[in-house]
Design an enzyme around this catalytic site. Sequence first.
Site, PDB file in Angstrom:
ATOM      1  N   SER A  42      -7.029 -98.115  60.701  1.00  0.00           N
ATOM      2  CA  SER A  42      -8.160 -97.558  60.267  1.00  0.00           C
ATOM      3  C   SER A  42      -8.399 -97.427  58.925  1.00  0.00           C
ATOM      4  O   SER A  42      -9.609 -97.689  58.851  1.00  0.00           O
ATOM      5  CB  SER A  42      -7.758 -95.862  60.881  1.00  0.00           C
ATOM      6  OG  SER A  42      -7.843 -95.608  62.245  1.00  0.00           O
ATOM      7  N   SER A  72      -4.979-100.925  71.442  1.00  0.00           N
ATOM      8  CA  SER A  72      -5.264-101.848  72.270  1.00  0.00           C
ATOM      9  C   SER A  72      -4.011-102.874  72.462  1.00  0.00           C
ATOM     10  O   SER A  72      -3.970-104.016  72.276  1.00  0.00           O
ATOM     11  CB  SER A  72      -6.621-102.618  72.010  1.00  0.00           C
ATOM     12  OG  SER A  72      -6.525-103.226  70.727  1.00  0.00           O
TER      13      SER A  72
END
Lengths: 652, 297
Positions: A481, A548
Amino acid sequence: MKTSDAVLRILACGSVDDGKSTLIGHLLFLTGNLAEDQLRVLYEESARLGRSGAAPDYSLLLDGLLAERQQGITIDVAHRYLATATRKYILADAPGHEQYTRNMATAASRCDAAILLLDATTGFLPQTRRHALICALFGIRQLLLVVNKMDLTGWSRERFLEISDHCRQLTEDLTLFGVCPEQPVVVPVSALAGDNLTARSPHTSWYDGPTVLDWLQSVPCADLRRDNGARLPVQYVLHAGQQWADSRQVLPELLRSSGSDVFRGYCGHLSGGSLQQGERVAILPSGVETSVQQIWSGFRLIEKAEPGQEIALTLAGEQDVVRGDCIVPAGNRPEQADRFKVRVVCLDTQALLPGRRYRFRSACGSATAEITRIRNRIGLASYQRLAADRLEMNDVGEVELQLSRQLPFDPFDRNSQTGSFVLIDQGSHASVACGMILHPLRRAANIHRHRETVAPDERALLKAQRPCVIWLTGLSASGKSSIANALERLLVDQGCHTMLLDGDNIRHGLNRDLGFTEPDRIENIRRIGEVAKLMTEAGLIVITAFISPYRSDRDMVRQMFAEGDFFEIHVATPLEVCEQRDPKGLYRLARSGVIPNFTGINSPYEEPLQAELVLAAGASQTADDAMAIVGMLRSCGKLQPATDQAVPEEGV
Amino acid sequence: MPVLAQLEQESIRIIREAVAEAERPVMLYSIGKDSSVMLHLALKAFYPLLPPFPLLHVDTTWKFREMISFRDATAERLGMKLLVHTNRSGLERGIDPFVHGSRIYTDVMKTEALRQVLDQYGFDMIFGGARRDEEKSRAKERVFSFRNSQHRWEPREQRPEFWGIPNLMKNRGESFRVFPLSDWTELDVWRYIRQEQIPVVPLYFAAERPVVERQGQLLMVDDTRLPLMPDEQVRRAKVRFRTLGCYPLTAATLSDAGDVEAVIRELETATLSERCGRLIDFDQTGSMELKKQEGYF
């Protein structure tokens, strides 16, 4: 009496310890199919390893792997060859353990008839019913139900009748799937003692059916003559020109006589019907029509080819035919479709999940396949269809498949060659499932893609940029992030139009209905991929920051984009560093068992194998990492070179 | 369809499928009857062209001399490319079946040699003439047998195999051993040789040959390298071979079967199995399985 001159392939299956290997071994012995030296070895090994007391342990003849002999179990299929005065058999002894169902399925895919064993003292077990189901789905119509170990019931007629009734119920249950085996013959035996194997047993005066050998002698071969339309899936293309020299001088002569300067022979296995010289045929998927010129069978030219033959055809005119194309009579073509309802048998430890992509292989070509929906799992107790969101190893179920292109096919019950397929994991190359096509689904034809009057290119041009996706993947707290934010800042400062997708704006909104189980994680990623795709079509540069963890899911997203538009960036911070950072205290909770399925702790993270960029492990230089991504985008032409960064391109 | 026609058609299908998926196919040609049948099937599979792969013979230097001349004549007659490989380092180390025993000898001159040459050329689809009825661990093997980059066979991890659609996907360095004759028996092979009039090495037919008897087995004295024990004498006997390998490891059987017809008649009433003359099968329990795991065929 001469029943048939063909080889009959017989499967012996059933649950573990029901006595399959013993039955086949004993049958080999009783029919004189064992040589003296093999018998010597058998007696010697029975004394040392046998589990049948003083009698020879016939299962040792079949269990040929060291692990099998040490553990006294069958792991993989053993093939034995049996000849009687009238017939030749190939017997496949299939393992009974649930764990080795894939090996049983391997054998079942080749057999004409099956012997299903069960133990008279235990009756039908789930694995017995699983094997019966797989046999039926694979199109095995001839079934002999052997009720073994009858001696342990004191040759009880009541017990035998009870099991016979169950057996009738079993075949009735199987008709739920439109597969109807012939009513099976049921025979009471002792495989160990040899009762009712080749001769009538004095213990079963109440039984007037055939012995196992009687049944073997009388069972009909699979009928190849049923004409459902000839199909020649092209397996291999023979191709040679004038310059091709051969000491036998066959080819130059051939080319001279045909007046052509190239030879193209389309090889394959003919099924479903016959083909003859001069016949009008169509080449699928293109649909081009031509006619059969020559048919080669081995060294001979033949006028007509029959089902079951391996042939090489030449066609009139110059044709473009490749492996996987299908040559069929022009007037009897199979359908073509890219969406199917299919039955599958799951073979691998990894579960079959909706959204996953697999390699689809059939005689009529390969494609990428996605399971769009799992319709049901077939329960073993009464073969009822159960709701399911995944299929695990050894499960049998019905699913919907979407292929990347249209393929010709026949429903499996019309033609097993053009109606069957396997699904292969593209990473591990494991055979994940095998299946049979039931029918095509037409839904795809009803969704017509909206024809935009404004093309994605125009939107991108207006923004003076090349849209793409920068997909950051890595462990929780690896810094995805932070890097994503820094990167977006850099890009926006350069005048780019961007969008950042991360957990907060997705998990709390679009995907708030999803949890963290494997199917939910796949769906989460699929939706993010689709959203990212819409945004690139809107002309944006999209940055995503999601763990992911699964390679196949990232590959699924990659395949949504044109080559070069998807950048997989591995933020490769090591687990120890992430765990030390632990800004939200999640690792601590996962370690204490509060959070299940936490990536890196009790759920796997599969590192990218072909990431476009790997960010140095644990360097924690967020700004540098963002710059590295910008550098990568520049070097592949997605962004203008650094020197131009403040100067808009001329004319825009 | 008659038995032989059915077996033939299935084998042709296997051969074509393997070649269609191969980058560098090769056919292990061991000169025996099974190799002769396999080669004949390959000729049929690609007719009117020649099979698009070379033949490969791993020469231990201990083959019967008649085998070597038959090999060269066959390749010449058919116009097939023939590669011959010998483990040079094994030769230099003087590996000898009589001195080192069959186990070490087989390891070095066969298995190691095979791995060397497969690596050298990068062959990825390797045809072999093994049949499932020969031996118990072979009875367990797939038609398309996956091998890892070390050529190892993992009997517990064999890929499921669906007839007609084998999964031949692999990574670099991985390969497949392909066995088109998996479902043939010894009698099928001989009946097919008769039907198709396939030439085979004359050693399969009975003739007067020099032999010595050792541990109940008859060894043919093919050259001067066979060391005779003090109490051994070379005598002439009418013998033939049921299988052919390296002469020190392959025993002859007394026989009058001088042609194909007679061989078939003999086998129809035989009471001993084919490999009873193969000395390497008896090295240790599960010996074939262990050899195969190391990359032996």
